[in-house]
Design a protein around this motif. Sequence first.
Motif, PDB file in Angstrom:
ATOM      1  N   GLU A 145      26.350  22.039  -9.393  1.00  0.00           N
ATOM      2  CA  GLU A 145      25.118  21.737  -8.901  1.00  0.00           C
ATOM      3  C   GLU A 145      25.055  20.348  -9.857  1.00  0.00           C
ATOM      4  OE1 GLU A 145      21.721  23.419  -9.891  1.00  0.00           O
ATOM      5  OE2 GLU A 145      22.438  24.393 -11.831  1.00  0.00           O
ATOM      6  N   GLY A 146      24.285  19.383  -8.978  1.00  0.00           N
ATOM      7  CA  GLY A 146      24.855  17.991  -9.496  1.00  0.00           C
ATOM      8  C   GLY A 146      23.396  17.565  -8.126  1.00  0.00           C
ATOM      9  N   GLU A 147      23.307  15.817  -8.941  1.00  0.00           N
ATOM     10  CA  GLU A 147      22.238  15.365  -8.584  1.00  0.00           C
ATOM     11  C   GLU A 147      22.677  13.927  -8.807  1.00  0.00           C
ATOM     12  OE1 GLU A 147      17.523  13.275  -8.845  1.00  0.00           O
ATOM     13  OE2 GLU A 147      17.867  15.032  -8.505  1.00  0.00           O
ATOM     14  N   LEU A 148      22.851  12.869  -7.811  1.00  0.00           N
ATOM     15  CA  LEU A 148      23.148  11.231  -7.152  1.00  0.00           C
ATOM     16  C   LEU A 148      21.076  10.575  -7.710  1.00  0.00           C
ATOM     17  CD1 LEU A 148      24.540   8.710  -7.177  1.00  0.00           C
ATOM     18  CD2 LEU A 148      24.288   8.966  -4.602  1.00  0.00           C
ATOM     19  N   GLN A 149      21.295   9.892  -9.282  1.00  0.00           N
ATOM     20  CA  GLN A 149      20.626   8.880  -9.100  1.00  0.00           C
ATOM     21  C   GLN A 149      20.626   6.895  -8.922  1.00  0.00           C
ATOM     22  OE1 GLN A 149      18.562  10.236 -12.363  1.00  0.00           O
ATOM     23  NE2 GLN A 149      18.590  12.182 -11.511  1.00  0.00           N
ATOM     24  N   GLU A 150      20.536   6.578  -7.996  1.00  0.00           N
ATOM     25  CA  GLU A 150      20.902   5.320  -8.166  1.00  0.00           C
ATOM     26  C   GLU A 150      20.058   4.317  -7.291  1.00  0.00           C
ATOM     27  OE1 GLU A 150      24.694   5.577  -5.116  1.00  0.00           O
ATOM     28  OE2 GLU A 150      23.366   4.662  -3.918  1.00  0.00           O
ATOM     29  N   GLU A 151      19.912   2.845  -7.324  1.00  0.00           N
ATOM     30  CA  GLU A 151      19.193   2.040  -6.782  1.00  0.00           C
ATOM     31  C   GLU A 151      20.244   0.829  -7.204  1.00  0.00           C
ATOM     32  OE1 GLU A 151      18.573   2.584 -10.637  1.00  0.00           O
ATOM     33  OE2 GLU A 151      16.991   4.299  -9.220  1.00  0.00           O
ATOM     34  N   ALA A 152      19.258   0.310  -5.516  1.00  0.00           N
ATOM     35  CA  ALA A 152      20.122  -0.819  -4.743  1.00  0.00           C
ATOM     36  C   ALA A 152      19.789  -2.082  -4.994  1.00  0.00           C
ATOM     37  CB  ALA A 152      20.553  -0.314  -3.870  1.00  0.00           C
ATOM     38  N   TYR A 153      19.980  -2.939  -4.972  1.00  0.00           N
ATOM     39  CA  TYR A 153      19.809  -4.384  -5.192  1.00  0.00           C
ATOM     40  C   TYR A 153      20.027  -5.543  -4.306  1.00  0.00           C
ATOM     41  CZ  TYR A 153      18.615  -1.943  -9.893  1.00  0.00           C
ATOM     42  OH  TYR A 153      17.598  -0.927 -11.000  1.00  0.00           O
ATOM     43  N   SER A 154      19.257  -6.199  -4.339  1.00  0.00           N
ATOM     44  CA  SER A 154      19.564  -7.661  -3.066  1.00  0.00           C
ATOM     45  C   SER A 154      20.245  -8.489  -4.116  1.00  0.00           C
ATOM     46  CB  SER A 154      18.290  -9.094  -3.286  1.00  0.00           C
ATOM     47  OG  SER A 154      18.659  -9.377  -2.326  1.00  0.00           O
ATOM     48  N   ALA A 155      21.662  -9.456  -3.112  1.00  0.00           N
ATOM     49  CA  ALA A 155      22.882 -10.094  -3.883  1.00  0.00           C
ATOM     50  C   ALA A 155      22.483 -10.781  -3.755  1.00  0.00           C
ATOM     51  CB  ALA A 155      24.154  -9.758  -2.458  1.00  0.00           C
ATOM     52  N   PHE A 156      21.054 -11.900  -3.632  1.00  0.00           N
ATOM     53  CA  PHE A 156      20.437 -12.991  -3.300  1.00  0.00           C
ATOM     54  C   PHE A 156      19.599 -13.103  -4.531  1.00  0.00           C
ATOM     55  CE2 PHE A 156      22.589 -12.067   1.034  1.00  0.00           C
ATOM     56  CZ  PHE A 156      23.242 -13.204   1.136  1.00  0.00           C
ATOM     57  N   THR A 157      18.660 -12.518  -3.831  1.00  0.00           N
ATOM     58  CA  THR A 157      16.966 -12.337  -5.187  1.00  0.00           C
ATOM     59  C   THR A 157      17.414 -11.166  -6.281  1.00  0.00           C
ATOM     60  OG1 THR A 157      16.164 -10.432  -4.014  1.00  0.00           O
ATOM     61  CG2 THR A 157      16.414 -13.022  -2.961  1.00  0.00           C
ATOM     62  N   GLY A 158      18.000 -10.214  -6.497  1.00  0.00           N
ATOM     63  CA  GLY A 158      18.535  -9.647  -7.529  1.00  0.00           C
ATOM     64  C   GLY A 158      17.631  -8.432  -7.281  1.00  0.00           C
ATOM     65  N   ASN A 159      16.707  -8.609  -6.808  1.00  0.00           N
ATOM     66  CA  ASN A 159      15.455  -7.646  -6.216  1.00  0.00           C
ATOM     67  C   ASN A 159      15.494  -6.058  -6.128  1.00  0.00           C
ATOM     68  OD1 ASN A 159      13.312 -10.005  -7.427  1.00  0.00           O
ATOM     69  ND2 ASN A 159      13.612  -9.867  -5.121  1.00  0.00           N
ATOM     70  N   LEU A 160      15.044  -5.020  -6.801  1.00  0.00           N
ATOM     71  CA  LEU A 160      15.213  -3.279  -5.965  1.00  0.00           C
ATOM     72  C   LEU A 160      15.160  -3.855  -4.580  1.00  0.00           C
ATOM     73  CD1 LEU A 160      16.083  -1.218  -7.169  1.00  0.00           C
ATOM     74  CD2 LEU A 160      13.159  -0.347  -7.284  1.00  0.00           C
ATOM     75  N   THR A 161      15.688  -2.846  -3.708  1.00  0.00           N
ATOM     76  CA  THR A 161      15.883  -2.705  -2.587  1.00  0.00           C
ATOM     77  C   THR A 161      15.151  -1.652  -2.557  1.00  0.00           C
ATOM     78  OG1 THR A 161      17.831  -2.520  -2.216  1.00  0.00           O
ATOM     79  CG2 THR A 161      16.532  -5.044  -1.956  1.00  0.00           C
ATOM     80  N   GLU A 162      16.054  -0.450  -2.877  1.00  0.00           N
ATOM     81  CA  GLU A 162      16.138   1.264  -2.342  1.00  0.00           C
ATOM     82  C   GLU A 162      16.612   1.515  -4.483  1.00  0.00           C
ATOM     83  OE1 GLU A 162      17.234   1.767   1.797  1.00  0.00           O
ATOM     84  OE2 GLU A 162      18.989   2.579   0.745  1.00  0.00           O
ATOM     85  N   ARG A 163      16.001   3.484  -4.292  1.00  0.00           N
ATOM     86  CA  ARG A 163      16.190   3.971  -4.752  1.00  0.00           C
ATOM     87  C   ARG A 163      16.614   5.353  -4.148  1.00  0.00           C
ATOM     88  NH1 ARG A 163      13.952   2.669 -10.896  1.00  0.00           N
ATOM     89  NH2 ARG A 163      11.851   0.968 -10.039  1.00  0.00           N
ATOM     90  N   ARG A 164      17.747   5.721  -4.446  1.00  0.00           N
ATOM     91  CA  ARG A 164      18.477   6.765  -3.469  1.00  0.00           C
ATOM     92  C   ARG A 164      18.282   7.985  -5.344  1.00  0.00           C
ATOM     93  NH1 ARG A 164      23.002   2.395  -1.289  1.00  0.00           N
ATOM     94  NH2 ARG A 164      21.611   1.283  -0.257  1.00  0.00           N
ATOM     95  N   ARG A 165      18.157   8.835  -4.211  1.00  0.00           N
ATOM     96  CA  ARG A 165      18.689  10.584  -5.211  1.00  0.00           C
ATOM     97  C   ARG A 165      19.353  11.135  -3.474  1.00  0.00           C
ATOM     98  NH1 ARG A 165      16.465   7.490  -8.209  1.00  0.00           N
ATOM     99  NH2 ARG A 165      15.351   7.420  -9.454  1.00  0.00           N
ATOM    100  N   ALA A 166      20.420  12.014  -4.494  1.00  0.00           N
ATOM    101  CA  ALA A 166      20.760  12.866  -3.225  1.00  0.00           C
ATOM    102  C   ALA A 166      21.466  14.263  -3.964  1.00  0.00           C
ATOM    103  CB  ALA A 166      22.341  11.726  -2.837  1.00  0.00           C
ATOM    104  N   GLY A 167      21.361  15.687  -3.614  1.00  0.00           N
ATOM    105  CA  GLY A 167      22.662  16.214  -4.409  1.00  0.00           C
ATOM    106  C   GLY A 167      22.653  17.384  -3.923  1.00  0.00           C
ATOM    107  N   GLY A 168      22.587  18.837  -4.152  1.00  0.00           N
ATOM    108  CA  GLY A 168      22.826  19.870  -3.812  1.00  0.00           C
ATOM    109  C   GLY A 168      23.461  20.787  -4.715  1.00  0.00           C
TER     110      GLY A 168
END
Length: 675
Positions: A349-372
């Motif tokens: 069992e496990g869970e991914l925890q990650e954040e995506a950022y804009s390559a142009f502004t550096g701002n956070l665009t998404e928070r992602r979670r996944a697992g099972g």
Amino acid sequence: MSIHARLFLTASSALIAIPAAAQDSTQAPDEAESEIVVIGEGLAQAPSVVAYAVSEIERAVIVAAPSGRIEDVLANVAGFQQFRRSDSRSSNPSAQGVTLRALGGNATSRALVLLDGVPMADPFFGYIPLSAIAPEQLAGIRVTRGGGSGPFGAGALAGTIELESADANALGPIAASLLGNDRGETEASASLAQELGSGFGVLSARWDRGQGFYTTPRDERVPASARAAFDSWSVGLRGVAPLSDTVEIQVRALAFRDERTLRFDGADSSSEGQDASLRLVGRGDWQFEALAYVQARNFSNIVMHSTRFVRVLDQRNTPSTGLGGKFELRPPVGGEHTLRLGIDYRRAEGELQEEAYSAFTGNLTERRRAGGTNTNLGLFVEDDWAVGALTLTGGLRADRTSIADGFYRAVNSSGAIAKETIAADRAGWALSWRVGAAFDASDVLRLRGAAYTGLRLPTLNELYRPFVVFPVVTEANAELRNERLEGFEAGLDFSPSDRFELSMTAFENRVENAIANVTLTPILRQRQNLPAIEARGIEASAKAALGSVKLDGSIVYSDASIEGRGPSADVDRNRPPQTPRWAASATFGWAPALGWEFAAALRHVGAQFEDEQESDRLTAATTLGFFARVTMREKLQLVLRGENLTGTRIVTRNSAGSIDVGTPRTFWAGLRYGF
């Protein structure tokens, strides 16, 4: 209390108890006359082993690898293949999948790797933490090629790689080594081993660090290009003690951490783990082996934009837990039969925890979670029957597999759901089997043949975690089905004397529902089940000794192909990704005097393709390695090693002409004591 703390508390308590158990077993005066000898291994190999293609690597070969890495040692075996040609210093840890028999390069392992009987694959990703396995702590390696249906058979799609730790006698009371190379990198290893009554305990540690080399070719480097820096350490504890004259207890704990930088400044990854296991082995009339283990793992990775060189993805946390165990019983049925009955269980069992950022502004665009959660419960029975010169074997296995609690969720910077997948739970039973026969045609020739099926569940990573090797995005697929293997082989073992051995095997394997990264567009892929991957070929290995000179070689030719059509192009009959047609290894050794040893290792890996489209080619590579040790005083040795002495350009990745390269010419020198 955290799982890490509980894990070490349990392991430490067990290890503390071992000396007491060992002492108690020797205190009664009337027992002093019959010495109890512990082995520190699992049950002896069943007679069925003679029916399959098996390679064994002795400790002397293991500790003489030119790179000092376990993957370098395993490359001596015909058919061993990593997902990429990079070693465990210069690849992303999550890409360290291993397989056998040309069944397609995959970041998830299709071969089952066991350390003292415990599966080593990461519970979330399925990769092998190669940097955590110290070759100098091993007594031997056994590689069985071909699918398996026996103990821990699920996952042994392409075969099984069994690593056995060395005991106190092989390691000596104190052993240490310290080497440095021409780039200023270091490799340090040490162990303390002590007999404790009738048992023993071993404490070991290893630390590798260095600035690394540029994986980016000189003509492709930019100011942001970085060396493949690495810093990894591991600490192991192991104890073995008798509980009676036929039963022994074995306890093992391992902690490790690995940090790497790949291609660009800031593209840092880390992997870590804490493992513990307990094994009881009974060698009386009713033989048995009972094993329980726990794994706590984590992984992080930062992805940099390939042209702006800024962070676009922070895979900051991927905690996962693996639990499992097995029980095997060998009742005394007699009549030249060896009957094996058992049950095994694995849960990941496990869970991914990650954040995506804009390559142009550096701002956070998404928070992602996944697992099972994936589970596998297996029941198995196998019988070996020796009838004079003929050995027959047959086994049946039933697996109850479950894929549950799967999800993927992405929310934007304001907290609104951007994408969500709630996967349906699914479970079912699967049957697998294997049969084989070996016939000793004479004192020097054995003929053998086998047929088998196998099973592998998709990993949590394949099911739920998308990833980016910028600019290519690879999507997960929660609908992936289990991989199924069918195969057969025939071979011979020829040993006219104790100075020469020859083994040859012809094989044909077919993996249905093979999981692969399938190209949808030039910058988009998805994990999908291909109809099948077929692989057939011939593998051969030979050992020869003439006085102080030894030769150990292997070669494999494989004709592998994909069956089916891809979404964006016809890939039917294309070669599977990362799969060479030819691979060969030859090691020449010379020991002119006691304590003196020289060895040269020649390796060849044929050309292969980056993906199933066969558009990007990785050229063939032939390398030469060197190892030498000279005893200076008692157990103190001077050690010299050389990697890729020919300076061959080893292409490890080719994405539309953007490539990475492997280890350049490297020289090592240092001192070794006791190993």
